[in-house]
Design a protein around this motif. Structure first.
Motif, PDB file in Angstrom:
ATOM      1  N   UNK A  56       0.826  -1.218   0.000  1.00 41.58           N
ATOM      2  CA  UNK A  56       0.000   0.000   0.000  1.00 41.58           C
ATOM      3  C   UNK A  56       0.856   1.263   0.000  1.00 41.58           C
ATOM      4  N   UNK A  57       1.917   1.218   0.776  1.00 46.12           N
ATOM      5  CA  UNK A  57       2.734   2.407   1.017  1.00 46.12           C
ATOM      6  C   UNK A  57       3.761   2.670  -0.088  1.00 46.12           C
ATOM      7  N   UNK A  58       4.326   1.601  -0.630  1.00 45.59           N
ATOM      8  CA  UNK A  58       5.459   1.767  -1.551  1.00 45.59           C
ATOM      9  C   UNK A  58       5.107   1.336  -2.977  1.00 45.59           C
ATOM     10  N   UNK A  59       4.636   0.092  -3.108  1.00 40.97           N
ATOM     11  CA  UNK A  59       4.510  -0.467  -4.451  1.00 40.97           C
ATOM     12  C   UNK A  59       3.331   0.105  -5.221  1.00 40.97           C
ATOM     13  N   UNK A  60       2.187   0.247  -4.548  1.00 44.72           N
ATOM     14  CA  UNK A  60       0.992   0.720  -5.235  1.00 44.72           C
ATOM     15  C   UNK A  60       1.170   2.131  -5.810  1.00 44.72           C
ATOM     16  N   UNK A  61       1.674   3.072  -5.011  1.00 47.21           N
ATOM     17  CA  UNK A  61       1.938   4.400  -5.598  1.00 47.21           C
ATOM     18  C   UNK A  61       2.920   4.325  -6.771  1.00 47.21           C
ATOM     19  N   UNK A  62       3.894   3.469  -6.664  1.00 50.26           N
ATOM     20  CA  UNK A  62       4.877   3.278  -7.739  1.00 50.26           C
ATOM     21  C   UNK A  62       4.189   2.795  -9.017  1.00 50.26           C
ATOM     22  N   UNK A  63       3.266   1.830  -8.877  1.00 49.66           N
ATOM     23  CA  UNK A  63       2.528   1.303 -10.040  1.00 49.66           C
ATOM     24  C   UNK A  63       1.680   2.406 -10.657  1.00 49.66           C
ATOM     25  N   UNK A  64       1.031   3.180  -9.819  1.00 54.19           N
ATOM     26  CA  UNK A  64       0.123   4.209 -10.339  1.00 54.19           C
ATOM     27  C   UNK A  64       0.866   5.264 -11.142  1.00 54.19           C
ATOM     28  N   UNK A  65       2.070   5.597 -10.721  1.00 53.78           N
ATOM     29  CA  UNK A  65       2.889   6.539 -11.485  1.00 53.78           C
ATOM     30  C   UNK A  65       3.241   5.993 -12.861  1.00 53.78           C
ATOM     31  N   UNK A  66       3.352   4.657 -12.931  1.00 51.79           N
ATOM     32  CA  UNK A  66       3.811   4.023 -14.163  1.00 51.79           C
ATOM     33  C   UNK A  66       2.698   3.750 -15.163  1.00 51.79           C
ATOM     34  N   UNK A 122      -2.638 -12.065 -22.548  1.00 48.33           N
ATOM     35  CA  UNK A 122      -2.951 -10.752 -21.975  1.00 48.33           C
ATOM     36  C   UNK A 122      -4.469 -10.641 -21.850  1.00 48.33           C
ATOM     37  N   UNK A 123      -4.983 -10.416 -20.639  1.00 40.99           N
ATOM     38  CA  UNK A 123      -6.440 -10.403 -20.452  1.00 40.99           C
ATOM     39  C   UNK A 123      -7.051  -9.102 -20.983  1.00 40.99           C
ATOM     40  N   UNK A 124      -8.320  -9.202 -21.421  1.00 42.78           N
ATOM     41  CA  UNK A 124      -9.009  -7.999 -21.913  1.00 42.78           C
ATOM     42  C   UNK A 124      -9.390  -7.056 -20.785  1.00 42.78           C
ATOM     43  N   UNK A 125      -9.788  -7.619 -19.665  1.00 41.13           N
ATOM     44  CA  UNK A 125     -10.255  -6.769 -18.572  1.00 41.13           C
ATOM     45  C   UNK A 125      -9.110  -5.908 -18.033  1.00 41.13           C
ATOM     46  N   UNK A 126      -9.415  -4.642 -17.796  1.00 38.47           N
ATOM     47  CA  UNK A 126      -8.387  -3.738 -17.274  1.00 38.47           C
ATOM     48  C   UNK A 126      -8.585  -3.553 -15.769  1.00 38.47           C
ATOM     49  N   UNK A 127      -7.556  -3.179 -15.089  1.00 41.10           N
ATOM     50  CA  UNK A 127      -7.703  -2.909 -13.665  1.00 41.10           C
ATOM     51  C   UNK A 127      -7.077  -3.957 -12.750  1.00 41.10           C
ATOM     52  N   UNK A 128      -6.657  -5.101 -13.307  1.00 41.56           N
ATOM     53  CA  UNK A 128      -5.888  -6.039 -12.479  1.00 41.56           C
ATOM     54  C   UNK A 128      -4.422  -5.712 -12.738  1.00 41.56           C
ATOM     55  N   UNK A 129      -3.786  -5.034 -11.783  1.00 43.20           N
ATOM     56  CA  UNK A 129      -2.401  -4.616 -11.998  1.00 43.20           C
ATOM     57  C   UNK A 129      -1.466  -5.814 -11.898  1.00 43.20           C
ATOM     58  N   UNK A 130      -1.730  -6.687 -10.931  1.00 42.38           N
ATOM     59  CA  UNK A 130      -0.805  -7.799 -10.697  1.00 42.38           C
ATOM     60  C   UNK A 130      -1.458  -8.849  -9.815  1.00 42.38           C
ATOM     61  N   UNK A 146       2.684 -16.616 -13.481  1.00 42.19           N
ATOM     62  CA  UNK A 146       2.519 -15.176 -13.416  1.00 42.19           C
ATOM     63  C   UNK A 146       3.740 -14.633 -12.684  1.00 42.19           C
ATOM     64  N   UNK A 147       4.228 -13.479 -13.096  1.00 40.73           N
ATOM     65  CA  UNK A 147       5.362 -12.872 -12.393  1.00 40.73           C
ATOM     66  C   UNK A 147       4.903 -11.886 -11.320  1.00 40.73           C
ATOM     67  N   UNK A 148       5.635 -11.902 -10.202  1.00 40.90           N
ATOM     68  CA  UNK A 148       5.499 -10.822  -9.237  1.00 40.90           C
ATOM     69  C   UNK A 148       6.892 -10.507  -8.715  1.00 40.90           C
ATOM     70  N   UNK A 149       7.384  -9.269  -8.935  1.00 42.44           N
ATOM     71  CA  UNK A 149       6.812  -8.175  -9.703  1.00 42.44           C
ATOM     72  C   UNK A 149       6.795  -8.502 -11.209  1.00 42.44           C
ATOM     73  N   UNK A 150       5.712  -8.100 -11.885  1.00 42.87           N
ATOM     74  CA  UNK A 150       5.691  -8.241 -13.346  1.00 42.87           C
ATOM     75  C   UNK A 150       6.477  -7.099 -13.979  1.00 42.87           C
ATOM     76  N   UNK A 151       6.764  -7.210 -15.282  1.00 43.36           N
ATOM     77  CA  UNK A 151       7.491  -6.092 -15.909  1.00 43.36           C
ATOM     78  C   UNK A 151       6.532  -4.988 -16.360  1.00 43.36           C
ATOM     79  N   UNK A 152       5.222  -5.292 -16.446  1.00 42.74           N
ATOM     80  CA  UNK A 152       4.231  -4.231 -16.668  1.00 42.74           C
ATOM     81  C   UNK A 152       2.951  -4.598 -15.931  1.00 42.74           C
ATOM     82  N   UNK A 153       2.216  -3.583 -15.511  1.00 39.53           N
ATOM     83  CA  UNK A 153       1.132  -3.815 -14.556  1.00 39.53           C
ATOM     84  C   UNK A 153      -0.237  -3.890 -15.222  1.00 39.53           C
ATOM     85  N   UNK A 154      -0.331  -4.770 -16.212  1.00 39.85           N
ATOM     86  CA  UNK A 154      -1.621  -5.181 -16.771  1.00 39.85           C
ATOM     87  C   UNK A 154      -1.561  -6.698 -16.728  1.00 39.85           C
TER      88      UNK A 154
END
Lengths: 308, 308
Positions: free
Chosen positions: B131-141, B193-201, B239-247
């Motif tokens: 919540x504190x570190x990774x999520x804001x990082x994803x949102x910037x990207x 690659x899934x059609x639905x958007x909004x699942x970052x990881x 599935x990768x975590x962290x993935x190289x892109x957040x879709x």
């Protein structure tokens, strides 16, 4: 390191000490990996009945000796020059260019089958499959743990022990894996073998084993960090399922070492195991369906096929 | 083979032909891989200004010469004997134990920077860290997902699509990964690659996504099996975590392909994800501490350090 069963008992008296491969007769290549510079060969030793398996693996380069390698003792033969790129065949002095050789004799049919097999299959082992197929298979194999008991009882490999915590419940012996030459940080690979008997594998782990897991993980990392100068955050620890022998043990590797034994579907991070036992129930690993790979000619794969 | 730019023009006249590494002065190791037995070294050649890069890689074993290697010319020194296992240091004749050497001179700054090695660190990401570190990082990207939206909207890479399920909830597009040459089964590698958007990881997966996961896994495997002639039990999906892109996307590989992206601490088997969501709670991946590796010079690693 398994499948030796009865043969190992007879063999423990066989005091094989080779000075070269003179008289070795190659029968076939069981497996090779050009990426890793490793080869598994089946053949016969002079004046010894039955097959032996020889594993050769070239040593990695090391920062400590690289200046000696990049010196006048390394002869070069040009094979291609284009622009800024020159390609050479280099002959490095044998003392700076070792190869690890592991000789397994006598080699069991099972071992040869496993190494020589072609196809790999993903298996999904339900808790029921475990009770019906895998558990009886493990129980039949229990004889082949002699070599690990030799280590725990200080009857073999005593001089290789890196650290020992003698506690009967949470204690363990830490020693270098046979794959590691004990010199290079880059492919650092150690094993922790617990003193307590009766934990065959990941499947048997319960919340009561969390202190054992935490002790093996933290003490092992600390000792490795001190002794080999690697920060603990650069040491990864995992457990194999299926393991190659059914006495609980833990793998310690440099985080940069991308050994295929660390692939998902085989390796389980110890941190994750602890979390799952603590947060998602003591019987997490009893209840879960576990996925792993088996080769076509492995006994356990045939058992799974018979039970389908 | 780039980054040489202007320097190479001057250098093309430099007719370097070394007979050994005599007088070579090692400055530093840029990169090495113990698994592959390769090392990249920066140093100086005698009487030549500016840095050179030397790449050394040991040669693989070959079936043609293995009998010559396993002969009296290879000396052995015993390091350990236990039960049926013997371990030796082998000295192979240099003529059977070559090393490939590539000498790059002059070596540009860019090349050296690119090869310069980075440390890898294990990170334990708690739900709070996320919540504190990774999520804001994803949102910037999030801007950087344009290329994946182009694929989903058929604006790019249309001719590369192997299969499409257009369903907005459980549908996906299957296409070959750039690493795959689309010819060899051994390194088969596709992406879903899934059609639905909004699942970052992985962190965002809940029990409601099980139908999506099952559909991507089973339809993807079926299509790959039919099209490329591989049994479905020889296709692994993770599935990768962290993935190289957040879709959200899924990796499909031949089970024999030991790609380092499949290492534990990065890869999560889709079967295990489904099991965890179904058996151990819809918020399993929201609540769990997840372990992965980050390199020293990655932005996310610096964020983790700033928040310590």
């Amino acid at each position: 390191r398994k499948d030796s069963a009865k043969m190992s008992e007879e063999a423990s008296s066989v005091d094989l000490q080779l000075e070269s491969f003179e008289g070795f007769r190659v029968q076939c290549t069981l497996k090779e990996n050009a990426q890793q510079k490793i080869i598994f060969v089946q053949g016969e030793l002079p004046d010894r009945a039955g097959p032996a398996v020889v594993i050769l693996e070239k040593s990695p380069f090391s920062q400590e000796t690289i200046q000696n390698v990049l010196s006048g003792t390394t002869a070069l033969k040009l094979s291609m020059q284009n622009d800024i790129y020159g390609q050479y065949e280099a002959s490095i002095d044998p003392s700076l260019n070792r190869t690890q050789a592991t000789v397994i004799y006598p080699a069991s049919e099972d071992l040869i089958a496993k190494l020589g097999s072609k196809e790999t299959n993903l298996v999904r082992e339900t808790p029921q499959d475990y009770e019906l197929i895998t558990k009886p298979f493990i129980e039949e194999k229990s004889l082949s743990l002699q070599w690990i008991h030799n280590i725990l009882d200080h009857k073999a490999e005593q001089e290789r022990i890196v650290y020992e915590d003698p506690d009967p419940d949470v204690g363990f012996i830490l020693l270098p894996d046979l794959k590691w030459d004990r010199h290079h940080q880059e492919n650092l690979y150690l094993l922790g073998v617990c003193h307590t008997r009766g934990i065959a594998s990941l499947r048997d782990l319960r919340a009561t084993h969390v202190p054992l897991l935490k002790n093996m993980m933290s003490k092992g990392k600390e000792v490795i960090s001190e002794k080999y100068g690697i920060p603990t955050c650069q040491i990864k620890t995992y457990v194999h399922y299926q393991p190659s022998y059914y006495h609980f043990h833990m793998h310690y590797l440099h985080v940069k070492f991308e050994h295929p034994g660390g692939l998902v579907g085989k390796a389980h991070l110890v941190e994750d195991i602890v979390d799952n036992l603590e947060c998602f129930g003591s019987t997490y690993y009893k209840e879960r369906t576990l996925t792993f790979t088996l080769r076509d000619n492995e006994k356990l794969w045939r058992r799974f096929q018979e039970n389908q």
